[in-house]
Design a protein around this motif. Structure first.
Motif, mmCIF file in Angstrom:
data_model
loop_
_atom_site.group_PDB
_atom_site.id
_atom_site.type_symbol
_atom_site.label_atom_id
_atom_site.label_comp_id
_atom_site.label_asym_id
_atom_site.label_seq_id
_atom_site.Cartn_x
_atom_site.Cartn_y
_atom_site.Cartn_z
ATOM 1 N N LEU A 182 0.854 -1.186 0.000
ATOM 2 C CA LEU A 182 0.000 0.000 0.000
ATOM 3 C C LEU A 182 0.891 1.237 0.000
ATOM 4 N N THR A 227 -2.571 5.442 -1.372
ATOM 5 C CA THR A 227 -3.541 4.362 -1.478
ATOM 6 C C THR A 227 -4.954 4.818 -1.133
ATOM 7 N N TRP A 265 -7.017 2.299 -0.258
ATOM 8 C CA TRP A 265 -7.433 1.066 0.412
ATOM 9 C C TRP A 265 -8.384 1.336 1.572
ATOM 10 N N THR A 301 -1.212 -5.817 0.988
ATOM 11 C CA THR A 301 -2.553 -6.387 0.886
ATOM 12 C C THR A 301 -2.465 -7.789 0.308
#
Length: 184
Positions: A77, A81, A83, A105
């Protein structure tokens, strides 16, 4: 039982792409009956391409007698990111700040049916993590998969839930899990 595990980086993806796609179709469609646009092989291939285009993408594929039995892959990441952006409840900034070295990840881990229940997923997972230098690993799991059994497996591997997210408009709501890359 152990399988032969081979490690790959993004430059190797053309060599293993079809194996990954074939296993995806076999497991997700035939074994689990996951259908709809989100699970179509074309959409999965788009996600595979997107993940593998990011710095730090690696994969492992397990083989028995030359046949691919499963795979896992993921990526680091980076500082930019997204995420953590789709969390249903925001997490503290100190938990979501990334720099390409903090978190990796686990985007996918899939094992073909004849090899399930034989610790192959664990073997692939640990072989993949053995080559990672990040502090922690995160993954998404559909809590409904296997009536919660899949999430329980990850918990047995040391993951803990930190919230939920829906990363794509047509994806399920996933449990977000986290653990240290190196277990004590």
């Amino acid at each position: 039982m152990t399988v032969d595990v081979k490690h790959y980086v993004a430059a190797d993806l053309p060599e293993i792409r079809q194996q990954i796609l074939d296993i995806h179709v076999e497991v997700r469609h035939r074994d689990f009956g996951l259908m709809g646009p989100f699970y179509e092989v074309g959409r999965f291939d788009e996600r595979l391409s997107a993940y593998s285009s990011r710095p730090g993408w690696t994969a492992v594929v397990g083989f028995e007698e030359g046949r691919p039995v499963g795979f896992c892959f993921g990526t680091s990441l980076g500082a930019n990111t997204q995420w953590w952006d789709d969390m249903t409840s925001p997490l503290p900034k100190e938990m979501t700040t990334e720099d390409s070295t903090r978190t990796v990840t686990l985007n996918e881990i899939v094992v073909r049916k004849p090899w399930r229940g034989r610790s192959i997923a664990w073997q692939l997972h640990e072989a993949w993590l053995a080559h990672r230098s990040e502090e922690r690993v995160t993954l998404l799991v559909n809590p409904a998969n296997g009536d919660g059994v899949v999430q329980a497996v990850y918990e047995a591997w040391g993951y803990r839930g930190v919230g939920q997210q829906r990363p794509f408009p047509d994806s399920p709501v996933y449990a977000v899990m986290l653990r240290a890359v190196k277990q004590a």
